[in-house]
Design a protein around this motif. Structure first.
Motif, PDB file in Angstrom:
ATOM      1  N   MET A 113     -19.917  26.249  13.003  1.00 17.18           N
ATOM      2  CA  MET A 113     -19.699  24.992  13.187  1.00 17.18           C
ATOM      3  C   MET A 113     -20.465  23.765  11.854  1.00 17.18           C
ATOM      4  SD  MET A 113     -20.202  22.638  16.111  1.00 17.18           S
ATOM      5  CE  MET A 113     -21.755  21.953  16.816  1.00 17.18           C
ATOM      6  N   ALA A 114     -21.326  24.636  11.918  1.00 13.75           N
ATOM      7  CA  ALA A 114     -22.115  23.706  10.351  1.00 13.75           C
ATOM      8  C   ALA A 114     -21.329  22.872   8.897  1.00 13.75           C
ATOM      9  CB  ALA A 114     -23.615  24.106   9.811  1.00 13.75           C
ATOM     10  N   PHE A 115     -20.337  24.878   9.234  1.00 10.74           N
ATOM     11  CA  PHE A 115     -19.369  25.025   7.433  1.00 10.74           C
ATOM     12  C   PHE A 115     -18.964  23.755   8.123  1.00 10.74           C
ATOM     13  CE2 PHE A 115     -16.152  26.714   5.489  1.00 10.74           C
ATOM     14  CZ  PHE A 115     -16.876  26.433   3.900  1.00 10.74           C
ATOM     15  N   ALA A 116     -17.906  23.963   8.713  1.00  8.41           N
ATOM     16  CA  ALA A 116     -16.808  22.883   9.135  1.00  8.41           C
ATOM     17  C   ALA A 116     -17.110  21.250   9.186  1.00  8.41           C
ATOM     18  CB  ALA A 116     -16.306  23.427  10.796  1.00  8.41           C
ATOM     19  N   ARG A 117     -18.026  20.784   9.248  1.00  3.88           N
ATOM     20  CA  ARG A 117     -19.396  19.638   9.366  1.00  3.88           C
ATOM     21  C   ARG A 117     -18.873  19.172   7.388  1.00  3.88           C
ATOM     22  NH1 ARG A 117     -20.295  17.213  13.639  1.00  3.88           N
ATOM     23  NH2 ARG A 117     -21.018  18.570  15.819  1.00  3.88           N
ATOM     24  N   ARG A 118     -19.663  20.535   7.426  1.00  8.86           N
ATOM     25  CA  ARG A 118     -19.837  19.563   5.715  1.00  8.86           C
ATOM     26  C   ARG A 118     -18.393  19.851   5.106  1.00  8.86           C
ATOM     27  NH1 ARG A 118     -23.348  24.294   5.472  1.00  8.86           N
ATOM     28  NH2 ARG A 118     -21.653  25.436   4.289  1.00  8.86           N
ATOM     29  N   LEU A 119     -17.495  20.308   5.418  1.00  8.95           N
ATOM     30  CA  LEU A 119     -16.126  20.143   5.022  1.00  8.95           C
ATOM     31  C   LEU A 119     -16.121  18.928   4.739  1.00  8.95           C
ATOM     32  CD1 LEU A 119     -14.377  23.333   5.371  1.00  8.95           C
ATOM     33  CD2 LEU A 119     -14.863  22.831   3.247  1.00  8.95           C
ATOM     34  N   ILE A 120     -16.049  18.344   6.252  1.00 13.35           N
ATOM     35  CA  ILE A 120     -15.215  16.834   6.534  1.00 13.35           C
ATOM     36  C   ILE A 120     -16.224  16.126   5.507  1.00 13.35           C
ATOM     37  CG2 ILE A 120     -15.498  15.416   8.680  1.00 13.35           C
ATOM     38  CD1 ILE A 120     -15.198  17.766  10.375  1.00 13.35           C
ATOM     39  N   SER A 121     -17.634  15.993   6.125  1.00 10.54           N
ATOM     40  CA  SER A 121     -19.294  15.659   5.117  1.00 10.54           C
ATOM     41  C   SER A 121     -18.024  15.355   2.917  1.00 10.54           C
ATOM     42  CB  SER A 121     -20.025  15.985   4.646  1.00 10.54           C
ATOM     43  OG  SER A 121     -20.514  15.336   4.262  1.00 10.54           O
ATOM     44  N   ASN A 122     -17.297  16.007   2.924  1.00 12.48           N
ATOM     45  CA  ASN A 122     -16.764  16.582   1.539  1.00 12.48           C
ATOM     46  C   ASN A 122     -15.752  15.868   1.830  1.00 12.48           C
ATOM     47  OD1 ASN A 122     -19.422  17.811   0.413  1.00 12.48           O
ATOM     48  ND2 ASN A 122     -18.594  20.187   0.201  1.00 12.48           N
TER      49      ASN A 122
END
Length: 114
Positions: free
Chosen positions: A1-10
């Protein structure tokens, strides 16, 4: 989930960096290819940018033309081959990409200890 949040943030960062202009994944790939080529001191012919597996050749050609019209990319004839054109980032785009990539890299770093 943290990775998905980073992708959204990027993705959000990319939109902010380019003043809300929406870039598709294929556009982003073209911009990154040109950024790397610039950093390495290479010139990029149109054909090199249309060979990415993430974007159809015809779509890449259309998107390159749109980004040229928008002043994001520049097109220059190859003086040695009248059939070939080189594509490059407009001078003001390289620093924007550099900052966006630096911020994305920082967002991937673990938080500093408190």
């Amino acid at each position: 989930m943290a990775f998905a949040r980073r992708l959204i943030s990027n993705d959000d960062l990319r939109a902010r960096t380019f003043r809300g202009r929406h870039f598709t994944a294929g556009d982003w790939r073209i911009l990154l290819e040109l950024f790397v080529a610039t950093e390495e001191g290479r010139r990029s012919p149109v054909t090199a940018l249309t060979n990415a597996p993430t974007i159809a050749k015809s779509t890449a050609l259309n998107r390159i033309a749109e980004m040229i019209d928008a002043g994001i990319l520049l097109r220059e004839a190859d003086p040695g081959d009248g059939r070939r054109f080189f594509i490059s980032l407009a001078p003001e785009i390289h620093p924007w990409l550099n900052e966006a990539l630096a911020e994305m890299a920082r967002s991937d770093e673990p938080p500093a200890p408190e």
